[in-house]
Write a protein that holds these residues in place. Structure first.
Motif, short mmCIF file in Angstrom:
data_model
loop_
_atom_site.label_atom_id
_atom_site.label_comp_id
_atom_site.label_asym_id
_atom_site.label_seq_id
_atom_site.Cartn_x
_atom_site.Cartn_y
_atom_site.Cartn_z
N GLU A 60 -2.07 4.79 -0.19
CA GLU A 60 -1.18 4.72 0.97
C GLU A 60 0.19 4.16 0.61
OE1 GLU A 60 -1.74 3.31 5.49
OE2 GLU A 60 -2.06 1.73 4.00
N HIS A 61 0.23 3.16 -0.26
CA HIS A 61 1.52 2.53 -0.59
C HIS A 61 2.40 3.39 -1.50
CE1 HIS A 61 -0.71 1.14 -4.24
NE2 HIS A 61 0.48 1.28 -4.80
N ASN A 62 1.86 4.48 -2.01
CA ASN A 62 2.62 5.34 -2.91
C ASN A 62 3.43 6.35 -2.10
OD1 ASN A 62 3.62 6.65 -5.12
ND2 ASN A 62 1.64 7.01 -6.07
N THR A 63 4.41 5.84 -1.37
CA THR A 63 5.16 6.66 -0.42
C THR A 63 5.98 7.76 -1.10
OG1 THR A 63 6.92 5.01 -0.41
CG2 THR A 63 5.26 4.86 1.35
N VAL A 64 6.43 7.52 -2.31
CA VAL A 64 7.22 8.53 -3.01
C VAL A 64 6.36 9.75 -3.34
CG1 VAL A 64 8.59 8.99 -5.08
CG2 VAL A 64 8.81 6.81 -3.92
N VAL A 65 5.14 9.52 -3.82
CA VAL A 65 4.24 10.64 -4.11
C VAL A 65 3.82 11.33 -2.82
CG1 VAL A 65 1.94 11.24 -4.99
CG2 VAL A 65 3.46 9.80 -6.34
#
Length: 168
Positions: A122-127
């Motif tokens: 969830e925290h990997n907003t760029v991906v």
């Protein structure tokens, strides 16, 4: 360009996977030991439901693509880039776009899949943003525990008929 990984690539795969940037966005975030990696490769390289591909850019290894749970019509995938090397050369974004384009083309045209699935933290907003650019849809988030961490994992999927074609 994507090519099938060989025994000669094993050390490079481990080195790239252990880069801090890749560990930070992986469910398994600890540094992978040589023994652990060797056991993974022995199992993976003999498994007909898996494919490990090396992504090369300008003649250098720039990433790794893993396809798994392949059943003829569906399969899952994940990838990681040479975060350190690409950043140093200022090539991260173009390499990332190229890898995703080539990997989704491989999944649907070479492997003949109808649906490609995966997971993203969830925290990997760029991906997550890049996945949307490539028309992946997100499913219902789930909580998992790995390495002493509580993680929110989001399933993603892309159907063959919804994929992006041409320049991404």
């Amino acid at each position: 360009m994507l090519r099938t990984a060989t025994d000669d690539d094993v050390d490079t795969i481990r080195r790239l996977r252990n880069q801090q940037a890749n560990r930070d966005v992986s469910i398994t975030s600890h540094e992978i030991s040589a023994d652990e990696h060797a056991a993974w490769w022995a199992k993976t390289s003999a498994d007909p439901s898996r494919r490990v591909l090396i992504y090369t850019r300008a003649g250098a290894t720039a990433g790794v693509v893993n396809f798994f749970d392949l059943d003829g019509t569906s399969g899952a995938w994940g990838f990681f880039l040479d975060a350190d090397g690409l950043a140093e050369r200022g090539e991260t974004l173009p390499a990332w776009i190229e890898l995703m384009r080539e990997a989704t083309t491989y999944a649907f045209d070479e492997l003949g899949l109808d649906v490609l699935t995966g997971e993203v933290l969830e925290h990997n907003t760029v991906v997550r943003q890049m996945n949307r650019r490539f028309r992946f849809t997100e499913g219902t988030p789930e909580t998992r525990y790995a390495g002493g961490r509580e993680l929110t994992v989001i399933p993603i999927s892309l159907r063959k008929e919804n994929r992006r074609r041409g320049k991404a």
